[in-house]
Design a protein around this motif. Structure first.
Motif, PDB file in Angstrom:
ATOM      1  N   SER A  56      56.989  31.212  46.290  1.00 41.34           N
ATOM      2  CA  SER A  56      55.858  30.284  46.304  1.00 41.34           C
ATOM      3  C   SER A  56      54.529  31.025  46.268  1.00 41.34           C
ATOM      4  CB  SER A  56      55.928  29.394  47.545  1.00 41.34           C
ATOM      5  OG  SER A  56      55.813  30.167  48.732  1.00 41.34           O
ATOM      6  N   VAL A  57      54.493  32.228  46.839  1.00 33.93           N
ATOM      7  CA  VAL A  57      53.263  33.023  46.796  1.00 33.93           C
ATOM      8  C   VAL A  57      52.985  33.505  45.378  1.00 33.93           C
ATOM      9  CG1 VAL A  57      52.142  35.136  47.637  1.00 33.93           C
ATOM     10  CG2 VAL A  57      53.479  33.719  49.204  1.00 33.93           C
ATOM     11  N   ILE A  58      54.035  33.836  44.642  1.00 33.31           N
ATOM     12  CA  ILE A  58      53.865  34.311  43.258  1.00 33.31           C
ATOM     13  C   ILE A  58      53.143  33.262  42.417  1.00 33.31           C
ATOM     14  CG2 ILE A  58      55.134  34.886  41.143  1.00 33.31           C
ATOM     15  CD1 ILE A  58      57.207  36.257  42.875  1.00 33.31           C
ATOM     16  N   ASP A  59      53.462  31.984  42.639  1.00 35.33           N
ATOM     17  CA  ASP A  59      52.832  30.923  41.858  1.00 35.33           C
ATOM     18  C   ASP A  59      51.344  30.782  42.149  1.00 35.33           C
ATOM     19  OD1 ASP A  59      55.335  30.412  40.834  1.00 35.33           O
ATOM     20  OD2 ASP A  59      55.795  28.853  42.323  1.00 35.33           O
ATOM     21  N   GLU A  60      50.885  31.332  43.262  1.00 36.51           N
ATOM     22  CA  GLU A  60      49.477  31.191  43.648  1.00 36.51           C
ATOM     23  C   GLU A  60      48.686  32.472  43.428  1.00 36.51           C
ATOM     24  OE1 GLU A  60      48.380  28.330  44.371  1.00 36.51           O
ATOM     25  OE2 GLU A  60      50.330  27.338  44.519  1.00 36.51           O
ATOM     26  N   VAL A  61      49.256  33.459  42.751  1.00 34.14           N
ATOM     27  CA  VAL A  61      48.577  34.738  42.499  1.00 34.14           C
ATOM     28  C   VAL A  61      47.991  34.723  41.101  1.00 34.14           C
ATOM     29  CG1 VAL A  61      48.876  37.239  42.290  1.00 34.14           C
ATOM     30  CG2 VAL A  61      50.065  35.987  44.095  1.00 34.14           C
ATOM     31  N   SER A  62      46.764  35.163  40.969  1.00 33.64           N
ATOM     32  CA  SER A  62      46.124  35.285  39.657  1.00 33.64           C
ATOM     33  C   SER A  62      45.311  36.562  39.608  1.00 33.64           C
ATOM     34  CB  SER A  62      45.216  34.080  39.377  1.00 33.64           C
ATOM     35  OG  SER A  62      44.183  33.996  40.330  1.00 33.64           O
ATOM     36  N   VAL A  63      45.266  37.161  38.412  1.00 39.07           N
ATOM     37  CA  VAL A  63      44.536  38.414  38.192  1.00 39.07           C
ATOM     38  C   VAL A  63      43.611  38.210  37.008  1.00 39.07           C
ATOM     39  CG1 VAL A  63      44.717  40.879  37.690  1.00 39.07           C
ATOM     40  CG2 VAL A  63      46.467  39.763  39.089  1.00 39.07           C
ATOM     41  N   THR A  64      42.336  38.541  37.174  1.00 45.94           N
ATOM     42  CA  THR A  64      41.351  38.429  36.089  1.00 45.94           C
ATOM     43  C   THR A  64      40.671  39.773  35.896  1.00 45.94           C
ATOM     44  OG1 THR A  64      39.671  37.650  37.658  1.00 45.94           O
ATOM     45  CG2 THR A  64      40.935  35.976  36.468  1.00 45.94           C
ATOM     46  N   ARG A  65      40.359  40.073  34.634  1.00 52.56           N
ATOM     47  CA  ARG A  65      39.725  41.353  34.292  1.00 52.56           C
ATOM     48  C   ARG A  65      38.218  41.162  34.167  1.00 52.56           C
ATOM     49  NH1 ARG A  65      41.640  42.768  28.901  1.00 52.56           N
ATOM     50  NH2 ARG A  65      39.699  41.848  28.164  1.00 52.56           N
ATOM     51  N   LEU A  66      37.465  42.148  34.574  1.00 51.71           N
ATOM     52  CA  LEU A  66      36.017  42.129  34.431  1.00 51.71           C
ATOM     53  C   LEU A  66      35.644  42.804  33.120  1.00 51.71           C
ATOM     54  CD1 LEU A  66      34.860  43.025  38.057  1.00 51.71           C
ATOM     55  CD2 LEU A  66      35.203  40.791  37.027  1.00 51.71           C
ATOM     56  N   GLY A  67      35.357  41.990  32.122  1.00 55.76           N
ATOM     57  CA  GLY A  67      34.991  42.536  30.818  1.00 55.76           C
ATOM     58  C   GLY A  67      36.137  43.305  30.200  1.00 55.76           C
ATOM     59  N   SER A  68      35.819  44.494  29.661  1.00 58.47           N
ATOM     60  CA  SER A  68      36.842  45.363  29.056  1.00 58.47           C
ATOM     61  C   SER A  68      37.122  46.576  29.915  1.00 58.47           C
ATOM     62  CB  SER A  68      36.372  45.819  27.655  1.00 58.47           C
ATOM     63  OG  SER A  68      36.190  44.716  26.796  1.00 58.47           O
ATOM     64  N   SER A  69      36.821  46.467  31.194  1.00 57.63           N
ATOM     65  CA  SER A  69      37.023  47.596  32.102  1.00 57.63           C
ATOM     66  C   SER A  69      38.419  47.557  32.708  1.00 57.63           C
ATOM     67  CB  SER A  69      35.968  47.559  33.210  1.00 57.63           C
ATOM     68  OG  SER A  69      36.171  46.409  34.014  1.00 57.63           O
ATOM     69  N   ALA A  70      38.674  48.537  33.570  1.00 57.50           N
ATOM     70  CA  ALA A  70      39.941  48.599  34.286  1.00 57.50           C
ATOM     71  C   ALA A  70      39.789  48.073  35.706  1.00 57.50           C
ATOM     72  CB  ALA A  70      40.479  50.028  34.313  1.00 57.50           C
ATOM     73  N   VAL A  71      38.743  47.246  35.928  1.00 62.41           N
ATOM     74  CA  VAL A  71      38.493  46.652  37.230  1.00 62.41           C
ATOM     75  C   VAL A  71      38.969  45.197  37.196  1.00 62.41           C
ATOM     76  CG1 VAL A  71      36.728  46.068  38.944  1.00 62.41           C
ATOM     77  CG2 VAL A  71      36.527  48.174  37.620  1.00 62.41           C
ATOM     78  N   PHE A  72      39.686  44.802  38.247  1.00 62.42           N
ATOM     79  CA  PHE A  72      40.316  43.480  38.266  1.00 62.42           C
ATOM     80  C   PHE A  72      40.047  42.790  39.597  1.00 62.42           C
ATOM     81  CE2 PHE A  72      42.740  46.364  35.649  1.00 62.42           C
ATOM     82  CZ  PHE A  72      42.869  45.658  34.457  1.00 62.42           C
ATOM     83  N   ASP A  73      40.014  41.453  39.520  1.00 63.67           N
ATOM     84  CA  ASP A  73      39.942  40.625  40.717  1.00 63.67           C
ATOM     85  C   ASP A  73      41.299  39.992  40.941  1.00 63.67           C
ATOM     86  OD1 ASP A  73      37.316  41.124  41.341  1.00 63.67           O
ATOM     87  OD2 ASP A  73      36.528  39.407  40.214  1.00 63.67           O
ATOM     88  N   LEU A  74      41.875  40.241  42.100  1.00 64.65           N
ATOM     89  CA  LEU A  74      43.171  39.684  42.470  1.00 64.65           C
ATOM     90  C   LEU A  74      42.924  38.556  43.460  1.00 64.65           C
ATOM     91  CD1 LEU A  74      46.446  41.579  43.152  1.00 64.65           C
ATOM     92  CD2 LEU A  74      45.725  39.810  44.739  1.00 64.65           C
ATOM     93  N   THR A  75      43.423  37.352  43.143  1.00 66.12           N
ATOM     94  CA  THR A  75      43.163  36.166  43.948  1.00 66.12           C
ATOM     95  C   THR A  75      44.475  35.546  44.400  1.00 66.12           C
ATOM     96  OG1 THR A  75      41.138  35.711  42.705  1.00 66.12           O
ATOM     97  CG2 THR A  75      42.040  33.898  43.991  1.00 66.12           C
ATOM     98  N   VAL A  76      44.516  35.132  45.659  1.00 63.36           N
ATOM     99  CA  VAL A  76      45.679  34.441  46.218  1.00 63.36           C
ATOM    100  C   VAL A  76      45.191  33.143  46.841  1.00 63.36           C
ATOM    101  CG1 VAL A  76      47.584  34.543  47.868  1.00 63.36           C
ATOM    102  CG2 VAL A  76      46.872  36.612  46.665  1.00 63.36           C
ATOM    103  N   ALA A  77      45.889  32.049  46.548  1.00 63.06           N
ATOM    104  CA  ALA A  77      45.546  30.726  47.080  1.00 63.06           C
ATOM    105  C   ALA A  77      46.587  30.294  48.098  1.00 63.06           C
ATOM    106  CB  ALA A  77      45.457  29.699  45.953  1.00 63.06           C
ATOM    107  N   ASP A  78      46.113  29.601  49.146  1.00 62.19           N
ATOM    108  CA  ASP A  78      47.025  29.095  50.175  1.00 62.19           C
ATOM    109  C   ASP A  78      46.332  27.956  50.896  1.00 62.19           C
ATOM    110  OD1 ASP A  78      49.744  30.086  51.565  1.00 62.19           O
ATOM    111  OD2 ASP A  78      48.399  29.293  53.115  1.00 62.19           O
ATOM    112  N   THR A  79      47.137  27.095  51.516  1.00 64.18           N
ATOM    113  CA  THR A  79      46.563  25.974  52.252  1.00 64.18           C
ATOM    114  C   THR A  79      45.926  26.409  53.567  1.00 64.18           C
ATOM    115  OG1 THR A  79      48.755  25.579  53.226  1.00 64.18           O
ATOM    116  CG2 THR A  79      48.194  24.331  51.242  1.00 64.18           C
TER     117      THR A  79
END
Length: 456
Positions: free
Chosen positions: A91-114
């Protein structure tokens, strides 16, 4: 039939279906949104590699790698265990998302929960697990070897610090020489361990991954209610139009009485509004309908009109009674025009078009007795009133003289329901004089003075 009539048939004839198609998805989306618990999101930022991607393809490859690591069951399970939260890894896997900042190797990792606290702790544990996995290549043996080399390097540094302190306090040349040799040996070991550690890290990772920003305090997740409502509205409307179009194709409706009259090649005689009064119905209309019905009967060469259509007998009789009250007396065409000419002060030999129009405009002020007297005086023809009856009552009437058929067309009627009325006229040999638009009067619609005068 033009496009407007097609739209009227679909929209006006199936407005309840279209309204249901619009409201049901909105209600469902609103209900689901109201029952869904509010979620909170926490975000951590990491750098997956020190090497800058040369192209978007390389950046996408790094993104796919980080996303794959962050959504791997083993890594997520490790993060859940480290965070000590009662959550199912799947269930945690379904709430994980990763977004890239532009064309760099820097990423935002987000987890959602109640639970906001759970979201924050899971995000921090997961970003650390991703960085650790990325740096050791996912190989436990390599990770253990790197840890051992790091521990050994730390031990050598501690020994060198101790020997260096002893060398600074040494007064005996022999002891100082021995300590100096020991320092040289430790430096060689440190260089060897450091080189091995660097080579091993380079072989297990394209660059060092680090956590740039720890997990932020969880905040409420953005609401997608407006988007979901808009999407539900569009889907419901399209589905409703599709069903309405199919239904209209299978069971076509009459868009309005004028269109049906155009198909039959007869005119629209007017509109009758039926108002319920207890168990009976009263029909009201504009007085001009009497002229149109009378002239239509005169053109068809009939003095009797039968009213028929897909309505119950009580409504048909109410329509016939309203027409009977408002239909004027007619004779031959010559007698009718001569009577109007005589009353208008014109010549007996005929009327110009302007005089005919004035005579018709003054028909409301001329009494039936005056018309009869003028017709007898001028033309010698005795006019007779047009008799209007319901088709269901024709059997009890003297059959002498031909009948004309008036077809009533209620709103939203099916073509299949009107066809039997047309077949009745063909079977009886009655010419169709015209069609009437019959509708129910609104509850708040009060009868006008002219309608009160012509009520049966």
């Amino acid at each position: 039939m033009d496009v407007n009539e097609i739209l009227l048939r679909v929209v006006r004839g199936h407005w309840r279906l279209l309204l249901a198609g619009i409201l049901v998805p909105l209600i469902v989306v609103g209900a689901v949104s109201a029952m869904t618990p509010r979620t909170y999101v926490s975000t951590a930022r990491l750098q997956a590699s020190t090497a800058l991607p040369g192209t978007d393809t390389e950046a996408d490859a790094i993104l796919n790698r980080v996303t794959g690591i962050a959504t791997s069951p083993a890594v997520v399970k490790q993060a859940v265990t480290q965070a000590s939260v009662p959550r199912d890894p799947q269930s945690v896997i379904d709430e994980v998302s990763v977004t890239r900042l532009g064309s760099s190797a820097v990423f935002d990792l987000t987890v959602a929960d109640t639970d906001p606290a759970v979201a924050t702790s899971l995000t921090q544990a997961l970003v650390e697990a991703v960085v650790q996995f990325n740096n050791n290549g996912g190989d436990p043996t390599s990770a253990q070897l790197l840890q051992n080399l790091a521990d050994h390097e730390k031990q050598l540094l501690d020994q060198r610090s101790s020997v260096s302190a002893q060398f600074a306090d040494a007064r005996d040349p022999a002891a100082a020489a021995a300590l100096s040799a020991r320092l040289s040996d430790l430096d060689q070991q440190l260089n060897a361990v450091g080189g091995t550690l660097e080579r091993l890290q380079a072989s297990t990772s394209s660059g060092f991954a680090v956590v740039l920003s720890p997990a932020t305090p969880a905040t409420p997740a953005p609401s997608h209610l407006a988007t979901d409502l808009g999407l539900g509205l569009v889907i419901g409307l399209v589905a409703g139009l599709l069903v309405a179009s199919i239904s209209e194709t299978i069971r076509p409706r009459v868009v309005h009485a004028r269109a049906f009259g155009r198909e039959l090649g007869v005119p629209l005689l007017g509109r009758i509004r039926l108002r319920s009064q207890g168990d009976e119905f009263v029909g009201t209309s504009d007085p001009e309908i009497g002229l149109s019905v009378g002239r239509a009967a005169q053109r068809a060469g009939v003095r009797r009109l039968a009213v028929a259509g897909p309505l119950e007998s009580a409504r048909i009789r109410a329509v016939a009674a309203a027409l009977q009250t408002q239909t004027p007396t007619i004779g031959t065409a010559l007698g009718g025009l001569s009577a109007a000419a005589h009353l208008n002060g014109s010549s007996d030999h005929g009327l110009p078009e302007a005089s005919i129009g004035e005579a018709e405009a003054q028909r409301g002020a001329v009494t039936e007795t005056a018309i009869l007297a003028a017709s007898r005086e001028v033309s010698g023809v005795t006019p007779q009133r047009v008799e209007v009856v319901a088709a269901v009552d024709v059997a009890g009437i003297d059959p002498a003289g031909p009948f004309g058929l008036v077809v009533v067309v209620p709103p939203g009627v099916l073509y299949a329901d009107l066809r039997p009325t047309v077949d009745l006229g063909e079977a009886c040999g009655w010419p169709i004089v015209g069609v009437l638009d019959v509708s129910a009067a609104r509850r708040d619609e009060a009868p006008t003075d002219r309608e009160e005068e012509h009520r049966p």
